[in-house]
Design an enzyme around this catalytic site. Structure first.
Site, PDB file in Angstrom:
ATOM      1  N   PHE A  15       0.882  -1.265  -0.030  1.00 25.69           N
ATOM      2  CA  PHE A  15       0.014   0.005  -0.145  1.00 25.69           C
ATOM      3  C   PHE A  15       0.957   1.183   0.128  1.00 25.69           C
ATOM      4  O   PHE A  15       1.597   1.248   1.022  1.00 25.69           O
ATOM      5  CB  PHE A  15      -0.769  -0.088   1.291  1.00 25.69           C
ATOM      6  CG  PHE A  15      -1.867   1.006   1.415  1.00 25.69           C
ATOM      7  CD1 PHE A  15      -2.915   1.096   0.761  1.00 25.69           C
ATOM      8  CD2 PHE A  15      -1.429   2.158   2.418  1.00 25.69           C
ATOM      9  CE1 PHE A  15      -3.703   2.268   1.053  1.00 25.69           C
ATOM     10  CE2 PHE A  15      -2.345   3.191   2.384  1.00 25.69           C
ATOM     11  CZ  PHE A  15      -3.525   3.329   1.753  1.00 25.69           C
ATOM     12  N   GLY A  29       3.609  12.366   4.865  1.00 27.48           N
ATOM     13  CA  GLY A  29       3.598  11.193   5.925  1.00 27.48           C
ATOM     14  C   GLY A  29       2.131  11.496   6.448  1.00 27.48           C
ATOM     15  O   GLY A  29       1.127  10.954   6.086  1.00 27.48           O
ATOM     16  N   SER A  62       2.642   6.926   1.875  1.00 32.55           N
ATOM     17  CA  SER A  62       3.671   7.748   2.335  1.00 32.55           C
ATOM     18  C   SER A  62       4.537   8.297   1.255  1.00 32.55           C
ATOM     19  O   SER A  62       5.165   7.412   0.262  1.00 32.55           O
ATOM     20  CB  SER A  62       4.259   7.226   3.255  1.00 32.55           C
ATOM     21  OG  SER A  62       3.398   6.853   4.468  1.00 32.55           O
ATOM     22  N   GLN A 119       8.494  -7.236  45.536  1.00 38.93           N
ATOM     23  CA  GLN A 119       7.168  -6.471  45.239  1.00 38.93           C
ATOM     24  C   GLN A 119       7.591  -5.558  44.069  1.00 38.93           C
ATOM     25  O   GLN A 119       6.589  -5.121  43.110  1.00 38.93           O
ATOM     26  CB  GLN A 119       6.604  -5.501  46.626  1.00 38.93           C
ATOM     27  CG  GLN A 119       5.313  -5.016  46.231  1.00 38.93           C
ATOM     28  CD  GLN A 119       4.991  -4.394  47.497  1.00 38.93           C
ATOM     29  OE1 GLN A 119       5.440  -3.498  48.147  1.00 38.93           O
ATOM     30  NE2 GLN A 119       3.826  -4.751  48.067  1.00 38.93           N
ATOM     31  N   SER A 154       1.018   8.372  16.564  1.00 41.94           N
ATOM     32  CA  SER A 154      -0.093   8.735  17.601  1.00 41.94           C
ATOM     33  C   SER A 154      -0.700   9.881  17.773  1.00 41.94           C
ATOM     34  O   SER A 154      -1.973  10.102  18.083  1.00 41.94           O
ATOM     35  CB  SER A 154       0.627   8.408  19.089  1.00 41.94           C
ATOM     36  OG  SER A 154       1.378   7.112  19.180  1.00 41.94           O
ATOM     37  N   GLY A 214      20.447  -7.292  32.723  1.00 42.77           N
ATOM     38  CA  GLY A 214      21.275  -7.581  31.715  1.00 42.77           C
ATOM     39  C   GLY A 214      20.904  -8.336  30.767  1.00 42.77           C
ATOM     40  O   GLY A 214      21.380  -8.175  29.585  1.00 42.77           O
ATOM     41  N   GLN A 270      13.597  -4.112  31.445  1.00 41.43           N
ATOM     42  CA  GLN A 270      14.095  -3.913  32.988  1.00 41.43           C
ATOM     43  C   GLN A 270      14.046  -4.988  33.834  1.00 41.43           C
ATOM     44  O   GLN A 270      14.912  -5.409  34.618  1.00 41.43           O
ATOM     45  CB  GLN A 270      13.192  -2.762  33.386  1.00 41.43           C
ATOM     46  CG  GLN A 270      13.613  -1.909  34.767  1.00 41.43           C
ATOM     47  CD  GLN A 270      14.972  -1.128  34.314  1.00 41.43           C
ATOM     48  OE1 GLN A 270      15.411  -0.995  33.303  1.00 41.43           O
ATOM     49  NE2 GLN A 270      15.715  -0.914  35.455  1.00 41.43           N
ATOM     50  N   GLU A 301       1.156   3.835   9.652  1.00 40.49           N
ATOM     51  CA  GLU A 301      -0.346   3.943   9.745  1.00 40.49           C
ATOM     52  C   GLU A 301      -1.300   4.745  10.294  1.00 40.49           C
ATOM     53  O   GLU A 301      -2.133   4.680  11.054  1.00 40.49           O
ATOM     54  CB  GLU A 301      -1.056   2.225   9.815  1.00 40.49           C
ATOM     55  CG  GLU A 301      -0.341   1.232   8.914  1.00 40.49           C
ATOM     56  CD  GLU A 301      -1.131   0.054   8.538  1.00 40.49           C
ATOM     57  OE1 GLU A 301      -2.445   0.128   8.938  1.00 40.49           O
ATOM     58  OE2 GLU A 301      -0.644  -0.954   8.108  1.00 40.49           O
TER      59      GLU A 301
HETATM   60  N1  CAA Z   1     -11.999   7.909   7.585  1.00 39.42           N
HETATM   61  C1  CAA Z   1     -12.859   8.262   6.672  1.00 39.42           C
HETATM   62  N2  CAA Z   1     -12.827   9.329   6.040  1.00 39.42           N
HETATM   63  C2  CAA Z   1     -11.729  10.290   6.496  1.00 39.42           C
HETATM   64  C3  CAA Z   1     -10.918   9.789   7.600  1.00 39.42           C
HETATM   65  C4  CAA Z   1     -11.110   8.631   8.419  1.00 39.42           C
HETATM   66  N3  CAA Z   1     -10.351   8.161   9.167  1.00 39.42           N
HETATM   67  N4  CAA Z   1      -9.846  11.091   7.883  1.00 39.42           N
HETATM   68  C5  CAA Z   1     -10.440  11.960   6.961  1.00 39.42           C
HETATM   69  N5  CAA Z   1     -11.292  11.404   6.039  1.00 39.42           N
HETATM   70  C6  CAA Z   1     -12.019  12.146   4.948  1.00 39.42           C
HETATM   71  C7  CAA Z   1     -12.698  13.394   5.456  1.00 39.42           C
HETATM   72  O1  CAA Z   1     -13.929  13.171   5.870  1.00 39.42           O
HETATM   73  C8  CAA Z   1     -12.384  14.366   4.280  1.00 39.42           C
HETATM   74  O2  CAA Z   1     -13.694  13.971   3.221  1.00 39.42           O
HETATM   75  P1  CAA Z   1     -14.592  15.202   2.762  1.00 39.42           P
HETATM   76  O3  CAA Z   1     -13.834  16.085   2.248  1.00 39.42           O
HETATM   77  O4  CAA Z   1     -15.184  14.204   1.775  1.00 39.42           O
HETATM   78  O5  CAA Z   1     -15.282  15.444   3.809  1.00 39.42           O
HETATM   79  C9  CAA Z   1     -10.966  14.096   3.742  1.00 39.42           C
HETATM   80  O6  CAA Z   1     -10.909  12.724   4.111  1.00 39.42           O
HETATM   81  C10 CAA Z   1      -9.935  14.883   4.086  1.00 39.42           C
HETATM   82  O7  CAA Z   1     -10.236  14.896   5.567  1.00 39.42           O
HETATM   83  P2  CAA Z   1      -9.510  16.113   6.358  1.00 39.42           P
HETATM   84  O8  CAA Z   1      -9.904  17.594   5.796  1.00 39.42           O
HETATM   85  O9  CAA Z   1      -9.846  15.814   7.677  1.00 39.42           O
HETATM   86  O10 CAA Z   1      -8.012  15.799   6.317  1.00 39.42           O
HETATM   87  P3  CAA Z   1      -6.778  16.494   6.955  1.00 39.42           P
HETATM   88  O11 CAA Z   1      -5.722  16.777   5.860  1.00 39.42           O
HETATM   89  O12 CAA Z   1      -7.088  17.270   7.972  1.00 39.42           O
HETATM   90  O13 CAA Z   1      -6.065  15.127   7.278  1.00 39.42           O
HETATM   91  C11 CAA Z   1      -5.614  12.960   8.692  1.00 39.42           C
HETATM   92  C12 CAA Z   1      -6.639  14.177   8.102  1.00 39.42           C
HETATM   93  C13 CAA Z   1      -6.522  12.179   9.741  1.00 39.42           C
HETATM   94  C14 CAA Z   1      -4.250  13.685   9.487  1.00 39.42           C
HETATM   95  C15 CAA Z   1      -5.099  12.104   7.505  1.00 39.42           C
HETATM   96  O14 CAA Z   1      -4.319  12.986   6.861  1.00 39.42           O
HETATM   97  C16 CAA Z   1      -4.378  10.975   8.134  1.00 39.42           C
HETATM   98  O15 CAA Z   1      -4.977   9.990   8.459  1.00 39.42           O
HETATM   99  N6  CAA Z   1      -3.063  11.077   8.044  1.00 39.42           N
HETATM  100  C17 CAA Z   1      -2.225  10.007   8.327  1.00 39.42           C
HETATM  101  C18 CAA Z   1      -1.854   9.147   7.085  1.00 39.42           C
HETATM  102  C19 CAA Z   1      -1.278   7.641   7.537  1.00 39.42           C
HETATM  103  O16 CAA Z   1      -1.985   7.042   8.226  1.00 39.42           O
HETATM  104  N7  CAA Z   1      -0.288   7.280   6.856  1.00 39.42           N
HETATM  105  C20 CAA Z   1       0.126   6.156   7.128  1.00 39.42           C
HETATM  106  C21 CAA Z   1       0.852   5.541   5.933  1.00 39.42           C
HETATM  107  S1  CAA Z   1       0.472   4.127   5.394  1.00 39.42           S
HETATM  108  C22 CAA Z   1       1.556   2.865   6.231  1.00 39.42           C
HETATM  109  O17 CAA Z   1       2.069   3.189   7.222  1.00 39.42           O
HETATM  110  C23 CAA Z   1       1.372   1.553   5.618  1.00 39.42           C
HETATM  111  C24 CAA Z   1       2.502   0.616   5.855  1.00 39.42           C
HETATM  112  O18 CAA Z   1       3.254   0.455   5.078  1.00 39.42           O
HETATM  113  C25 CAA Z   1       2.605  -0.146   7.174  1.00 39.42           C
END
Ligand code: CAA
Length: 387
Positions: A131, A139, A134, A287, A374, A348, A344, A371
């Site tokens: 997937f 990110g 990023s 304890q 925090s 060692g 901890q 994903e």
């Molecule tokens: N579920 C469904 N829809 C969502 C959503 C969610 N959790 N979060 C946002 N949306 C939708 C909103 O409803 C909005 O849609 P509409 O315009 O139609 O209403 C749209 O997405 C945009 O949302 P925001 O305006 O809230 O967007 P934002 O720029 O403020 O960002 C955020 C929101 C939650 C920070 C989002 O950008 C986010 O989740 N960022 C993190 C991305 C992430 O998890 N990256 C990980 C990479 S994948 C990975 O790590 C895989 C791997 O290899 C292990």
């Protein structure tokens, strides 16, 4: 590495769910434990183990049997993820990405042709998925996609770079998120199915990581890759929504991975504390150690309950974005804390590879980052509270 049974939550499981849990536990002991330290040390991808997980039906756990999957529920997926992650969080993340971030979206939003061509081999484990969201400069701020998918009529021309892609080198099928209409911002983003070997698609360098070192994490480069239009999932501009919905489920998988790291570290600590003597008695009689074990048990069980709750909400067909973010932020922070305390407790011995807990401590850190960090989970949770 013996496993102490933690059966508190099992009382609420169906017979089938308990069987899945035991199958995953046995698999982890038999297939993952031998070699886990070597794979971590030398960054060896668990290719054989992933192949066997596919044969057992763990690579498409929630996919319907019609498309080669096992047709199980999300609760079973959480149970399997916990058991595998107790032993090898590198193998479990490969499985989690394939299940949650690739198969789920293909089944929910792919068309029949895409499901037959791509989902079936992914769900059976014949092929592996990745997937790709990023980027070097996108990110947490996922709407700022720089990778472009220019609409050329019958195909998209894909250009850009993706970073930190799990399964990046070993995958066959990649879901790539890219910007088609920048003026529409997140509503101009698409998700394309890209196959390994497409002209202009190159696998970049493998990252040398602190933890989950058996998993392969790469950057990917796309240079004028012609992706046929039929490889777009959903309607034009659906890509960002697709990514967000996919991640809502992915976060349950990573929460369960964090839970597994925490429960593995906790169980090893209980066992070690009964064996190791200091001041004339097993350290479990002090304890200082008892309180640590009690706090670890509390965090593990709370993580488990949040993971199972998020899974049950998803299985009930309700909105699970809030619950999955809660499970992920809690379980990942608990994993960091519990695994650090486990080192901890081991003193060692905890600092050397043979006792496993130092690897768990290194592996735990990524669960607070990928994903959605925090901090991102707290954005999702607070938006749910305040909407
Ligand atoms: N579920 C469904 N829809 C969502 C959503 C969610 N959790 N979060 C946002 N949306 C939708 C909103 O409803 C909005 O849609 P509409 O315009 O139609 O209403 C749209 O997405 C945009 O949302 P925001 O305006 O809230 O967007 P934002 O720029 O403020 O960002 C955020 C929101 C939650 C920070 C989002 O950008 C986010 O989740 N960022 C993190 C991305 C992430 O998890 N990256 C990980 C990479 S994948 C990975 O790590 C895989 C791997 O290899 C292990």
């Amino acid at each position: 590495m013996a496993i102490i049974d933690t059966e508190i939550s099992a009382a609420f499981l169906t017979e089938e769910q308990q069987e899945v849990r035991m199958a995953a536990r046995e698999f982890a002991q038999r297939e993952l434990l031998p070699g886990v330290i070597e794979r971590d040390t030398h960054e060896i991808f668990p290719a054989e183990q992933i192949k066997k997980l596919g044969e057992l039906g763990f690579m498409g756990m929630m996919v319907s049997p019609e498309y080669g999957g096992s047709g199980m529920d999300t609760v079973s997926y959480v149970l399997a993820m916990e058991e595998l992650s107790k032993i090898d969080a590198s193998a479990s993340v490969c499985m989690s990405v394939n299940n949650s971030l690739v198969c789920w979206g293909l089944e929910k939003y792919g068309n029949e042709e895409q499901k037959r061509k791509y989902l079936v081999p992914l769900a059976t484990g014949a092929k592996l998925g990745a997937f790709c969201l990023s980027e070097p400069e996108a990110g947490s701020d996922a709407t700022s996609q720089r990778t472009t998918a220019e609409d050329k009529g019958d195909h998209y021309l894909l250009n850009g770079t993706k970073n930190w892609i799990t399964n990046g080198g070993n995958a066959d099928i990649y879901l790539v998120i890219a910007q088609t209409n920048p003026e529409l911002r997140h509503k101009g983003i698409n998700v394309l199915i890209v196959e390994k070997g497409m002209e202009g698609f190159t696998i970049g360098k493998k990252e040398e990581k602190m933890g989950i070192r058996g998993s392969d994490t790469h950057s990917l480069m796309f240079s004028d890759v012609r992706v046929p239009k039929e490889n777009r999932i959903g309607v034009d501009g659906f890509g960002f929504r697709f990514a967000m919905e996919t991640l809502n489920g992915g976060r349950i998988g990573i929460a369960a991975q964090a839970l597994g790291i925490a429960s593995g570290a906790y169980e090893l600590s209980v066992q070690y504390s009964k064996e190791r003597k200091a001041f004339g008695v097993p350290i479990s009689q002090h304890q200082a150690i008892q309180f640590k074990l009690a706090d670890m048990a509390l965090k593990v069980e709370n993580s488990r309950l949040l993971c199972l709750q998020a899974a049950r909400i998803k299985d009930a067909g309700l909105d699970y974005a809030h619950a999955s973010a809660m499970a992920k932020v809690y379980a990942s922070e608990a994993a960091m804390w519990v695994s650090t305390e486990a080192v901890q407790v081991h003193g060692g011995y905890g600092y050397v590879k043979e006792y496993h807990v130092e690897r768990m401590m290194r592996d735990a850190k990524i669960t607070q980052i990928y994903e959605g960090t925090s901090e991102v989970q707290r954005i999702v949770i607070s938006r749910g509270i305040l909407k």
